[in-house]
Structure formats: C-alpha cells, structure tokens
Design an enzyme around this catalytic site. Sequence first.
Site, short mmCIF file in Angstrom:
data_model
loop_
_atom_site.label_atom_id
_atom_site.label_comp_id
_atom_site.label_asym_id
_atom_site.label_seq_id
_atom_site.Cartn_x
_atom_site.Cartn_y
_atom_site.Cartn_z
N GLU A 130 0.92 -1.42 0.17
CA GLU A 130 0.01 -0.04 0.14
C GLU A 130 0.95 1.29 -0.07
OE1 GLU A 130 -2.70 -0.42 3.29
OE2 GLU A 130 -3.75 -2.62 2.42
N GLU A 235 -6.47 -10.81 -1.53
CA GLU A 235 -7.45 -10.31 -0.23
C GLU A 235 -8.73 -10.21 -0.63
OE1 GLU A 235 -5.96 -7.01 2.32
OE2 GLU A 235 -3.63 -7.40 1.67
#
Length: 346
Positions: A130, A235
């Site tokens: 991220e 995810e």
Amino acid sequence: KEAFKDKFLIGAALNPAQFTEQNATQVTLIARHFNTITPENVMKWEKIHPAPDQFDFDLADRYVEFGEKLGLVVIGHTLIWHSQTPRWVFEDGKGSPASRDLLLARMSNHIHTVVSRYKGRVQGWDVVNEALNEDGSLRQSPWLKIIGEDYLVKAFEFARAADPKAELYYNDFSLENSAKRQGAIALIKKLKAAGVKVDGIGTQTHVRLQTPAIQDVEDTITAFGDLGLKVMVTELDVEMLPRRANSGTADISHREASSPELNPYAAGLPDSAQQELARRYGEIFAVFTKHADKIGRVTFWGVSDGDSWLNDWPIRGRTNYPLLFDRNNRPKPALDAVLNAARNAQ
C-alpha cells in the site's frame, strides 16, 4: 482448490485460532478447500518485531509449520508497510525522526532477519504494501519522507538478497481505479528500471456488490499481465453492508460512526442478498478463469464470515457476510457460483 487446480492457487488468510488448530472445524475447511495461505497479522512488523532488539517468532513459526504440515504454499505478509509498524522504527531513540541511514539499517535488519528465517519455506512475500495514494502518487508515509522514493527499491533488494528464490510482490488495494492502477504500473516500471526484479503484483480486490465495475476488475488483471507480471488476487472479499457516501476505500485508518441503518442484516442475510452475493462472486470468478493464464493465486481475506475484518471495519461491531462460508462454517450459495465459474470454463 480442485476445481481450479489447472488454473491458479486458491487461498485464505488465516488467524492464530486457525493455524494453531484451536478451531478444528476450520482446519478441516482449510485442508479441503485451499492450497495456499497468507497470515492476517502475525508477520506484520508490530507483531514480529515489536521492539528494537526483540523479535517474536512464536506465532509466525506456527503459521509456517501449519502450512508445511498440510502441504500448502505459504505466503509472507508483509515486510514494509506504513501501518501496523511501531513508532520506534521511525524515531532515533530520542523522539526525533530517524535519519535515512538509520531507517535503512532498520529496514535491512528487519527484512534480512525475517526473510532469512523462513528461507525456502515461504514461497512469496508481500515486500511493500500500500505505497500508493488513490490518485496513483506515492503515499507520504514515514518510509517515503525519511528515505525517499528509493525505499521501495531498497526493500526489494534486501528481500532478494535474503532469499533469492522467493517470489517478491508489490501489494495494494483499489487498483481497479484507473488512476491508482496507472500509478502502480509506473511504480513497477521504475523498479524494473532500477534493476529490481518484481515477480508479481498483488491486487487486493476488496470489492462491493456493485463497485467496481466488472470491466475494471478485468482491466486491472490484463494491465498487470501485459507488464509480464504474475497477478495475485491477495485479499478477496465482497462487502455486503452499506457505508456512508464517498467512502470507497480499503485503507484501515478510515473509520465511520455506527448507526442501525448501516448494519441491516444483524439478524441474518435474506435469500435475496445471498443471491446477490452469489451473482457477484460468479461474475468475478468468470473474469478470473478467463484470464487464468495471468493469475497465479486467488486468496480470500478470511475463511468464514465470522472471521472477516469487515465485521469491524470501517464500523466496529457489524454483522457482515463477505466470504463463501457462513458463521457456522457452512457453504453459502456464493460457493456454488464460484465452482460453477470453474465448470463453465472447462
């Protein structure tokens, strides 16, 4: 895992109750349905390296041992992230910001210590997690502010040196958004230009019933596949509950206040909603099977609804239904939709 054995790995993110085998029912589910696993939290910096001279490998060791016992492909998550990293990492011991050299030394020590411990046992690592903003620019994290843009290069170099045979990934959310996806493509190209070998990109794929558009999911896979990268869906889950306006993010720092209308299924998911969830999973997996040549792994973020992070994010204490198995570990109609996608692709 059998339905997709000729296409890609099927995985789940695990919590300690599962990989320490306290939850026997879920161990059976994991062994039956999945051939790869990811740790939810136990390999994140705050858990595995809580103090400057302290590493805690107890749960991480048990996670890896569980995967080996069941013959699963073991993934490591995550080495470098702005979140769930202790404050001391970015300080000099006196409360001031660490210098570039000090932070690089800590990064090197952390990556080498963790990755070397599991060398040859963990097949792939989310090296950096991220690092991008929604507009595709680099997030102004302490890593970027103190080290500079080359912190990503250094992280991959350190990981490659620690285990030359491990696969190394960049992982992020909302890559279905065009601007962020373009930022990720530019980032990968910069890493390659710096001589860094990135084996794959993790597109988290935390989605909702209607958004992102299925075409954006497909475009994300093809764009990264065109870069010659192995695409990892890392995810996957489908958010079933409403949120407040303009909050389409998967950033864990985002929080919202609770209200009854934002928790509409506290007493159970009606059949109409079950069918909507099944429809969504069906169309997603139709895209995955269509592009199976580009995808290495599809991992669900959790095993059953009761384990999902979405029960507490972005609003604490809600009753969410984002996965293929319900709170009693029973299959939902969404599982049939996923299996049908595999059959239809034969």
